[in-house]
Write a protein that holds these residues in place. Structure first.
Motif, short mmCIF file in Angstrom:
data_model
loop_
_atom_site.label_atom_id
_atom_site.label_comp_id
_atom_site.label_asym_id
_atom_site.label_seq_id
_atom_site.Cartn_x
_atom_site.Cartn_y
_atom_site.Cartn_z
N CYS A 85 0.91 -1.20 -0.02
CA CYS A 85 0.17 0.18 0.05
C CYS A 85 0.74 1.20 0.04
CB CYS A 85 -0.85 0.08 1.38
SG CYS A 85 -2.06 1.47 1.25
N GLN A 86 0.57 2.12 -0.74
CA GLN A 86 1.13 3.44 -0.72
C GLN A 86 1.51 3.91 0.71
OE1 GLN A 86 1.38 6.04 -3.72
NE2 GLN A 86 0.15 4.62 -5.12
N GLU A 87 2.73 4.19 1.07
CA GLU A 87 2.96 4.43 2.45
C GLU A 87 2.22 5.85 2.90
OE1 GLU A 87 4.86 3.36 6.04
OE2 GLU A 87 4.35 2.10 4.34
N SER B 143 3.78 14.91 0.08
CA SER B 143 2.47 13.99 -0.62
C SER B 143 1.29 14.63 -0.22
CB SER B 143 2.74 12.59 -0.45
OG SER B 143 1.66 11.91 -0.92
N GLU C 185 -7.03 1.95 -3.91
CA GLU C 185 -5.93 1.58 -2.96
C GLU C 185 -6.79 0.46 -2.29
OE1 GLU C 185 -1.92 1.50 -2.09
OE2 GLU C 185 -3.05 1.81 -3.89
#
Length: 186
Positions: A125-127, A146, A158
């Protein structure tokens, strides 16, 4: 719900139907149950804890069936007050962990948050989304810069891609049959 969201138990116990948005795919975390008194407080543990937690479609469908027609607190005692997490742990969680042979130090409510973090990391998973969902403060400059947390469609995609790490039973209308389905799924 704890293992599917990574929410703190005090946050989950303070949920109301109004906190579910985007057709139930997103939970707004804005309040929690006081640690010592059965009351809702309009603050959460840290600034990072004010967040939206996105759900897979199967979890959202299950929770929509549970929420259907309810108003106010979703998890409340007979007299309408919120549950206290330590009472639930002693009366409900610990006996179930013992029955499964899993009761050991550290296997309380926080173990479900650790499970979710481990599952998300394992699914790559995108951190920054991972940290956002779990209320972890950004640590690196990249995480700070971000703004993926502002991208709802990306977050929902996601959430669907990473899933839950366990079987989510089909939603049920009956409280009794829902409890038995969860037991079978476990």
């Amino acid at each position: 719900m704890e293992a599917a969201t990574g929410m703190r138990i005090s946050e989950a116990l303070a949920l109301e139907a109004r906190h579910f948005i985007n057709d139930g795919r997103t939970i707004e975390v804005r309040q929690q149950v006081d640690r010592d008194k059965p009351r809702i407080v309009l603050h959460v543990k840290t600034d990072a804890s004010y967040r939206d937690v996105d759900l897979s479609a199967s979890v959202a469908e299950y929770l929509r069936a549970f929420i259907n027609g309810r108003t106010g607190l979703l998890f409340k005692t007979r007299n309408g007050t919120p549950y206290l997490h330590h009472n639930l742990e002693a009366r409900w969680l610990t006996p179930r962990l013992k029955a499964m042979g899993l009761d050991e130090p550290g296997m309380g409510w926080h173990a479900l948050k650790r499970f979710r973090k481990t599952w998300l990391r394992g699914k790559r998973c995108q951190e920054d989304i991972n940290n956002f969902w779990l209320a972890h403060k950004p640590k690196t400059m990249s995480e700070l810069y971000s703004h993926l947390y502002e991208e709802l469609e990306l977050r929902l995609a996601e959430a669907e891609q990473v899933g839950t790490g366990f079987y989510v039973p089909a939603p049920s209308c009956s409280k009794d049959s829902a409890e038995s389905e969860v037991a079978i799924a476990a």
